[in-house]
Enzyme design. Sequence first.
Site, PDB file in Angstrom:
ATOM      1  N   ASP A  61       1.101  -1.623   0.015  1.00 38.98           N
ATOM      2  CA  ASP A  61      -0.092  -0.081  -0.261  1.00 38.98           C
ATOM      3  C   ASP A  61       0.780   0.955   0.287  1.00 38.98           C
ATOM      4  OD1 ASP A  61      -2.593  -1.614   0.336  1.00 38.98           O
ATOM      5  OD2 ASP A  61      -2.499  -1.046   2.181  1.00 38.98           O
ATOM      6  N   TYR A  62       0.077   2.422  -0.463  1.00 37.48           N
ATOM      7  CA  TYR A  62       0.749   3.392  -0.703  1.00 37.48           C
ATOM      8  C   TYR A  62       1.459   3.562   0.627  1.00 37.48           C
ATOM      9  CZ  TYR A  62       1.360   8.493  -1.149  1.00 37.48           C
ATOM     10  OH  TYR A  62       1.992   9.581  -1.652  1.00 37.48           O
TER      11      TYR A  62
END
Length: 250
Positions: A103-104
Amino acid sequence: MERLQKILANAGVASRRKCEELIAAGKVTVNDKVVSELGAKADPASDVIAVNGKPIKQEKKLYILFNKPKGVITSATDPKGRTVVTDFMREVKERVYPVGRLDYDTEGLLLLTNDGDLAHILTHPKHHVPKTYLATVERVPHGSKLEKLQKGVKLDDGMTAPAEAEYHDIDPEGKYATISITIREGRNRQVRRMFEAIGHPVTRLKRVSFGGIALGSLQRGKHRSLTAEEIQKLRDAADGASREETNISE
């Protein structure tokens, strides 16, 4: 003879799924004939295979371990112009693609390769390859809550498989704890959702191991090639997970 999407993925054209989309869209030719059937096969040694009119070439297989910083997108490109993991691979001549995703807001170990076969094995749902994270969470979860993670917790998309979870670091004042957690699934934001389910939101998440390959002391934003031993370890991890699943189901 091999399936066309496998040949394209092995040549570093794109992930196997993306290659299937290219075939279905009629953008792939074999000996100047458009092939749009996903079951089609070809011989990479003798057939002329092209994508959008450009012949493919068999690229040297690369296997890269990258320490992804927080705030970097796990993708080869981004339409919004944001920083992606391949921006850190400028000197790598062959095209490589992320194996799975982080994820970011998650940092740590990410594998990139142009070996479509290995990437497919490592990310396929039936191959429960272990992934270990260090999750820093709000407050200190009691041992009983870690036991819930170990047995599986209920999320909105179903129960999770049992995880391995143990204390890694505990704040003396009880404001936070860092938990080492190993999962063998790949659901969206799974680790964060698991800790939310037991009432301890994640404030920092870092992947430190994938299929037995450790991040080690590699600095944030840096990458290195995997050794032959590490590549074999990944293959063994996938094969072992597959055999274990077969034994459980029998």
